[in-house]
Design a protein around this motif. Structure first.
Motif, PDB file in Angstrom:
ATOM      1  N   ILE A 167      18.839  -8.682 -12.921  1.00 32.25           N
ATOM      2  CA  ILE A 167      18.143  -7.987 -13.683  1.00 32.25           C
ATOM      3  C   ILE A 167      16.724  -7.836 -13.346  1.00 32.25           C
ATOM      4  CG2 ILE A 167      17.208 -10.152 -15.203  1.00 32.25           C
ATOM      5  CD1 ILE A 167      18.794  -6.604 -16.293  1.00 32.25           C
ATOM      6  N   SER A 168      16.132  -8.679 -12.531  1.00 32.18           N
ATOM      7  CA  SER A 168      14.714  -8.541 -11.873  1.00 32.18           C
ATOM      8  C   SER A 168      14.709  -7.034 -11.411  1.00 32.18           C
ATOM      9  CB  SER A 168      14.365  -9.664 -11.307  1.00 32.18           C
ATOM     10  OG  SER A 168      15.117  -9.688  -9.953  1.00 32.18           O
ATOM     11  N   GLY A 169      15.699  -6.593 -10.964  1.00 40.53           N
ATOM     12  CA  GLY A 169      15.784  -5.219  -9.978  1.00 40.53           C
ATOM     13  C   GLY A 169      14.999  -4.093 -10.974  1.00 40.53           C
ATOM     14  N   LYS A 170      14.784  -4.214 -12.188  1.00 38.41           N
ATOM     15  CA  LYS A 170      14.062  -3.128 -12.850  1.00 38.41           C
ATOM     16  C   LYS A 170      12.828  -3.106 -12.416  1.00 38.41           C
ATOM     17  CE  LYS A 170      12.775  -6.197 -16.774  1.00 38.41           C
ATOM     18  NZ  LYS A 170      11.245  -6.153 -16.683  1.00 38.41           N
ATOM     19  N   ASP A 171      11.952  -4.111 -11.861  1.00 39.66           N
ATOM     20  CA  ASP A 171      10.664  -4.133 -11.451  1.00 39.66           C
ATOM     21  C   ASP A 171      10.477  -3.967  -9.961  1.00 39.66           C
ATOM     22  OD1 ASP A 171       9.770  -4.876 -14.010  1.00 39.66           O
ATOM     23  OD2 ASP A 171      10.341  -6.938 -13.582  1.00 39.66           O
ATOM     24  N   SER A 172       9.444  -2.941  -9.708  1.00 37.96           N
ATOM     25  CA  SER A 172       9.486  -2.608  -8.382  1.00 37.96           C
ATOM     26  C   SER A 172       8.857  -3.779  -7.628  1.00 37.96           C
ATOM     27  CB  SER A 172       9.023  -1.174  -7.906  1.00 37.96           C
ATOM     28  OG  SER A 172       7.747  -1.269  -8.467  1.00 37.96           O
ATOM     29  N   ILE A 173       9.024  -3.838  -6.306  1.00 35.74           N
ATOM     30  CA  ILE A 173       8.044  -4.875  -5.399  1.00 35.74           C
ATOM     31  C   ILE A 173       7.189  -4.072  -4.809  1.00 35.74           C
ATOM     32  CG2 ILE A 173       8.328  -6.419  -3.578  1.00 35.74           C
ATOM     33  CD1 ILE A 173      11.216  -6.981  -4.339  1.00 35.74           C
ATOM     34  N   LYS A 174       5.914  -4.646  -4.881  1.00 40.27           N
ATOM     35  CA  LYS A 174       4.759  -4.034  -4.072  1.00 40.27           C
ATOM     36  C   LYS A 174       4.881  -3.948  -2.561  1.00 40.27           C
ATOM     37  CE  LYS A 174       0.361  -2.578  -4.091  1.00 40.27           C
ATOM     38  NZ  LYS A 174       0.190  -0.972  -3.868  1.00 40.27           N
ATOM     39  N   GLN A 175       4.875  -2.900  -2.072  1.00 36.65           N
ATOM     40  CA  GLN A 175       4.739  -2.788  -0.581  1.00 36.65           C
ATOM     41  C   GLN A 175       3.496  -3.146  -0.093  1.00 36.65           C
ATOM     42  OE1 GLN A 175       7.783  -2.135   1.182  1.00 36.65           O
ATOM     43  NE2 GLN A 175       8.939  -1.937  -0.777  1.00 36.65           N
ATOM     44  N   GLU A 176       3.709  -3.836   1.235  1.00 37.26           N
ATOM     45  CA  GLU A 176       2.463  -4.235   1.824  1.00 37.26           C
ATOM     46  C   GLU A 176       1.598  -3.341   2.487  1.00 37.26           C
ATOM     47  OE1 GLU A 176       0.672  -7.139   1.521  1.00 37.26           O
ATOM     48  OE2 GLU A 176       2.050  -7.621  -0.275  1.00 37.26           O
ATOM     49  N   GLY A 177       2.661  -2.357   3.203  1.00 37.11           N
ATOM     50  CA  GLY A 177       1.914  -1.550   4.021  1.00 37.11           C
ATOM     51  C   GLY A 177       1.584  -2.091   5.397  1.00 37.11           C
ATOM     52  N   ARG A 178       1.093  -0.971   6.317  1.00 42.87           N
ATOM     53  CA  ARG A 178       0.802  -1.358   7.711  1.00 42.87           C
ATOM     54  C   ARG A 178      -0.551  -2.316   7.606  1.00 42.87           C
ATOM     55  NH1 ARG A 178       0.612   3.366  11.750  1.00 42.87           N
ATOM     56  NH2 ARG A 178       3.160   3.278  10.944  1.00 42.87           N
ATOM     57  N   PRO A 179      -0.714  -3.375   8.204  1.00 46.61           N
ATOM     58  CA  PRO A 179      -1.802  -3.988   8.456  1.00 46.61           C
ATOM     59  C   PRO A 179      -3.061  -3.294   9.045  1.00 46.61           C
ATOM     60  CG  PRO A 179      -0.318  -4.962  10.238  1.00 46.61           C
ATOM     61  CD  PRO A 179       0.362  -3.663   9.244  1.00 46.61           C
ATOM     62  N   CYS A 180      -4.193  -3.492   9.023  1.00 49.20           N
ATOM     63  CA  CYS A 180      -5.385  -2.602   9.358  1.00 49.20           C
ATOM     64  C   CYS A 180      -5.172  -3.244  10.892  1.00 49.20           C
ATOM     65  CB  CYS A 180      -6.495  -3.115   9.151  1.00 49.20           C
ATOM     66  SG  CYS A 180      -8.032  -2.321   9.469  1.00 49.20           S
ATOM     67  N   LYS A 181      -5.681  -1.995  11.801  1.00 49.13           N
ATOM     68  CA  LYS A 181      -5.828  -2.254  13.293  1.00 49.13           C
ATOM     69  C   LYS A 181      -7.189  -3.110  13.607  1.00 49.13           C
ATOM     70  CE  LYS A 181      -3.138   1.895  14.360  1.00 49.13           C
ATOM     71  NZ  LYS A 181      -3.391   3.419  14.835  1.00 49.13           N
TER      72      LYS A 181
END
Length: 196
Positions: free
Chosen positions: A78-92
């Motif tokens: 049921i926790s699938g209703k909430d999206s998981i925050k994507q971290e994204g690419r780290p700073c170079k």
């Protein structure tokens, strides 16, 4: 063969077996987040035994999106209703490089007397000093993350008076600003004479 099984998901009572249809509806009614609400609605339809195509049609969402939602429900419950925050690419830039970079920016550009950096100058600094190529958008993101704000110097009108003329105007006694000021003083009197 992988493509055939990709779209196969449990349906009816087999979909989210630990959660009843009644519980899903309660969660749907309590939910405030719009995205979570539409995901729960997709889960309700699947629990009722509807196909992915039918759910896609009812919710007016692409089939692949609906399948993704339902797959997440099957994996996470049921926790699938909430999206998981994507971290994204780290700073170079490393933390040490970033601190050095911020200090360099605070000192101001060497060739620009205004003290303001342009995005082009910042990109050149990063490229020359650290060997990292950033696009214009990412350069702005780095600047904002470092606490800098976009600043644009005010443009001067081409008919603007010179600084000497402005000072001379300010130093004249009040009420006597040359011919321009005299007209400004007489103009309200003329208006009073003509208004009845």
């Amino acid at each position: 063969m992988v493509i055939e099984t990709m779209w196969q998901l449990e349906t009816g009572e087999l979909f989210l077996p630990k959660t009843s249809l009644k519980e899903l509806r309660k969660l749907y009614n309590k939910e405030k987040n719009g995205k979570s609400k539409i995901r729960l609605l997709a889960a309700i339809h699947r629990k009722q035994g509807k196909s992915i195509d039918k759910i896609s049609e009812l919710l007016e969402k692409p089939r692949k999106t609906v399948h993704g939602w339902l797959t997440v429900f099957q994996e996470r419950g049921i926790s699938g209703k909430d999206s998981i925050k994507q971290e994204g690419r780290p700073c170079k830039l490393s933390n040490v490089q970033m601190n050095e970079f911020v200090k360099r920016l605070e000192n101001g550009p060497a060739k620009n007397p205004s003290g303001l950096w342009t995005a082009k100058e910042v990109r050149a600094l990063i490229r020359d000093r650290y060997g990292i190529l950033y696009g214009r958008t990412n350069t702005w993101k780095i600047l904002v993350a470092a606490g800098f704000t976009p600043q644009v110097p005010r443009k001067r009108h081409y008919k603007r008076a010179s600084d000497e003329e402005i000072e001379r105007f300010k130093k004249t006694p009040s009420g006597k600003h040359g011919t321009t000021g005299r007209r400004a003083l007489l103009w309200p009197q003329k208006m009073r004479l003509h208004s009845v």
